[in-house]
Design an enzyme around this catalytic site. Structure first.
Site, short mmCIF file in Angstrom:
data_model
loop_
_atom_site.label_atom_id
_atom_site.label_comp_id
_atom_site.label_asym_id
_atom_site.label_seq_id
_atom_site.Cartn_x
_atom_site.Cartn_y
_atom_site.Cartn_z
N LYS A 15 0.85 -1.20 0.00
CA LYS A 15 0.00 0.00 0.00
C LYS A 15 0.88 1.25 0.00
O LYS A 15 1.86 1.32 0.75
CB LYS A 15 -0.90 -0.02 1.24
CG LYS A 15 -1.98 1.05 1.25
CD LYS A 15 -2.87 0.89 2.49
CE LYS A 15 -4.01 1.90 2.50
NZ LYS A 15 -4.86 1.77 3.70
N SER A 60 -9.94 2.23 2.67
CA SER A 60 -9.05 2.95 1.77
C SER A 60 -8.11 2.03 1.00
O SER A 60 -7.58 2.42 -0.03
CB SER A 60 -8.20 3.95 2.57
OG SER A 60 -7.30 3.26 3.43
N SER A 116 -9.89 -0.10 6.89
CA SER A 116 -9.33 -0.07 5.53
C SER A 116 -8.66 -1.35 5.05
O SER A 116 -8.30 -1.45 3.88
CB SER A 116 -8.33 1.07 5.41
OG SER A 116 -9.04 2.26 5.35
#
Ligand code: GLN
Length: 496
Positions: free
Chosen positions: A88, A163, A187
C-alpha cells in the site's frame, strides 16, 4: 471478454503458500512467479488501477537474489521468500515514490524504508509496486485517490472498498498473491470483504508504524492481506514484532498465527464460544448480506461452535466517536505537509509570505475529504470545544473498550458482517460523506479499542452476486485466535 478476477490456472492463480513451496523446491523460479504477476498487472491494471507505481526492475532483481541464494543451496530467508507482494502506497520505500495517493506527495521519494518494508525485503519478498488508496487513507471506496479510483475486479462499475482498495483489488485480480494494507477504521477488512479476500487488522502495537504515513496515530495499524487465511498468517509473521522506532510498539512475542491457521484448517470448532454482536445483526441491511451472515453462523454451529448473542450497546456510538477522534488526529498529523519540508510547494513566486505559500500549497495539494477532516478536527480541538467533542469522544472510546471486555468474559471471539452491503457503485456515495462514513459501522469499534479483527470471505450475496465478508474479532494479543477461527470457517466453506 478479459476476466478481471483470479485466473483459473497458472502461477497467478496459486496461493502464496503453494508458490513458496514450488519456489523453494525449485519447480519454478521466483523470477518466473514475479514475471507472471507483472504480466498480469500489465494486462489488467489499465482497467483496475490498483497500482500507482509498478517497480518491475526492482521486483525482478529481488526475485533473482532469492533464486541465486537457492542456487547456492542456502535455506530460504523466510517461508514466503520469492513470493511477490503489493505494498500500500502509505508505507515508505527508498526505491519507489511514496504518495499516499495525494497530489501533496506526488513523486516524493522517501529517504528511508518503513520497518514493514525492511522486514519484507529481509524476508526475500519481491515488491511488485505500490497500491492505490483513498488520499492519506481517508475514505471507504478509493474514490478520494488523487490518481483515480480503483475498480472492483468482480464488477468494474463498483468500488473495491477503501481505503486499501488497491491492495485488495490486486489480490482479487490475481495481480499479487500477497498485499499489505493499513487499517485505521476498517481499511483492511472492508476492502477484503468486498473483493472475496482475507484481511487482518492486527492488535494495535504489534506491527510497527515506523515509516507508515500517519493518519490517526492512535488507530492506525499495518496488516496482512491475501486470498487465504494461511497466506495471510504467513505474511503476518513476516511483518509483526517489536520495533524501537515506534513508541507504541509492544515488546512481546508475536502470536503464533501460522500454527493457529494450520490448526483451524481441520475445521473443528468444538468448544469455541462465538459471540454474535446484537447491534450489528440488523434487519435493515442488505437482505443478501444478512442471509449470508446467518448462513455463516449456521455453518460455525455445524462445525461445533456455540453461538451466543452479546450486547455491545456502545458500538452504536462508534461512528460518531471515530469521526471526531480520527479528524482530530489528522488535523495534527497532516500539519507537517506545509509545502516547506517536502512534497508540493505552490505559490512560491517571490511575492508571497511563507504563511501564504503554506496555505496555497495546502489548498492545492489536499483533496476535499482530507480538507474536510482537517477542518473538522481543528474545530473540535479548539478552545471551548475540546471538552465537548474530543474529550467526550474519548469517553465513548472507553465505553466501547468496556463493551468488548464484558463480551470477551463470555465468549472467545465476536462476529459481525464486515460491511452492511456488498460493493456499491462508483459515484454512488461521493456527494454524501455521511453515507460514506456509515459504510464503516461494523469495522470502527475494533480500532477504537485497539483490538484485532479479520474479514474472511463468506461467499456471495444472492441478491447482488457480489462477495460478502464475515468479520471475526478477538481480544488484544489473541490474533492467533482470528486465524484459528478464520481458517476453520474457510475449511468449513470449502467442504460445504
Ligand atoms: N473509512 C474510514 C475512514 O475514512 C477508515 C479508513 C482507514 O481505515 N484508513 O476514516
Amino acid at each position: 471478454m478479459t476476466s478481471f478476477t483470479v485466473p483459473e490456472s497458472g502461477l497467478t492463480s496459486m496461493t502464496a503458500a503453494d508458490l513458496a513451496e514450488a519456489i523453494h523446491s525449485r519447480q519454478v523460479t521466483s523470477r518466473e512467479v514475479t514475471s507472471a504477476h507483472l504480466d498480469r498487472i500489465a494486462d489488467t491494471d489499465g482497467e483496475i488501477n490498483a497500482f500507482l507505481h509498478v517497480g518491475a526492475e526492482q521486483a525482478l532483481a529481488a526475485a533473482d537474489a532469492v533464486d541465486e541464494s537457492l542456487d547456492r543451496g542456502e535455506a530460504p530467508a523466510s517461508a514466503l521468500a520469492g513470493v511477490p507482494l503489493a505494498l500500500k502506497d502509505l508505507l515508505t520505500t527508498t526505491d519507489a515514490p511514496t504518495t499516499a495517493a495525494s497530489k501533496m506527495l506526488e513523486g516524493w521519494m522517501s529517504p528511508y524504508d518503513s520497518t514493514v518494508t525492511t522486514k519484507i525485503r529481509q524476508a526475500g519478498i519481491p515488491i511488485l509496486g505500490k497500491t492505490n488508496l483513498d488520499e492519506f487513507a481517508m475514505g471507504s471506496s478509493t474514490e478520494n485517490s488523487a490518481f483515480g479510483p480503483v475498480r472492483n475486479p468482480y464488477d468494474l462499475d463498483r468500488t473495491p472498498g477503501g481505503s486499501g482498495g488497491g491492495s485488495s483489488a490486486a489480490l482479487a485480480a490475481g495481480q499479487a498473491p500477497l498485499a499489505i494494507g493499513t487499517d485505521t477504521g476498517g481499511s483492511i477488512r472492508q476492502p477484503a470483504a468486498l473483493t472475496n479476500t482475507v484481511g487482518v487488522k492486527p492488535t494495535y502495537g504489534t506491527v510497527s508504524r515506523y515509516g507508515l504515513i500517519a493518519a490517526a496515530s492512535s488507530l492506525d495499524q499495518v496488516g496482512p492481506t491475501a486470498r487465504t487465511v494461511l497466506d495471510t498468517a504467513l505474511l503476518h509473521e513476516v511483518i509483526a514484532g517489536h520495533d524501537s522506532f515506534d513508541a507504541t510498539s509492544v515488546d512481546r512475542p508475536v502470536a503464533n498465527v501460522v500454527a493457529a491457521a494450520r490448526k483451524g484448517a481441520t475445521g473443528d470448532l468444538s468448544g469455541l464460544k462465538v459471540g454474535v454482536v446484537k447491534q450489528f445483526d440488523r434487519a435493515g441491511w442488505q437482505p443478501g448480506v444478512m442471509d449470508n451472515y446467518h448462513e455463516s453462523l449456521a455453518q460455525l454451529t455445524s462445525q461445533g461452535a456455540e453461538i451466543i448473542e452479546v450486547d455491545c450497546p456502545h458500538f452504536d456510538d462508534a461512528l460518531a466517536a471515530y469521526y471526531l477522534i480520527m479528524p482530530c488526529e489528522v488535523s495534527s498529523n497532516l500539519a507537517r505537509f506545509d509545502g516547506m519540508r517536502y512534497g508540493l510547494r505552490a505559490g512560491d513566486d517571490g511575492t508571497h509570505s511563507a504563511d501564504k505559500v503554506m496555505s496555497i500549497s495546502r489548498a492545492e495539494g489536499f483533496g476535499d475529504e482530507v480538507k474536510r477532516r482537517i477542518i473538522v478536527g481543528t474545530y473540535a480541538l479548539s478552545v471551548g470545544y475540546y471538552d465537548a467533542y474530543y474529550l467526550q469522544a474519548q469517553r465513548v472510546r472507553t465505553l466501547i473498550a468496556q463493551d468488548f471486555a464484558a463480551a470477551y468474559e463470555k465468549v472467545d471471539v465476536l462476529v459481525t458482517p464486515t460491511t452492511p452491503t456488498t460493493a456499491f457503485k462508483l459515484g454512488e456515495k461521493v456527494s454524501d460523506p455521511l453515507e460514506m462514513y456509515n459504510f464503516d459501522l461494523c469495522t470502527l469499534p475494533l480500532n477504537l479499542a485497539g483490538l484485532c479483527g479479520m474479514s474472511v470471505p463468506s461467499g456471495f450475496a444472492t441478491d447482488s452476486n457480489l462477495p460478502v465478508g464475515l468479520q471475526i474479532m478477538a481480544p488484544a494479543f489473541a490474533d492467533d485466535r482470528l486465524y484459528y477461527v478464520g481458517a476453520a470457517f474457510e475449511a468449513g466453506r470449502s467442504k460445504a
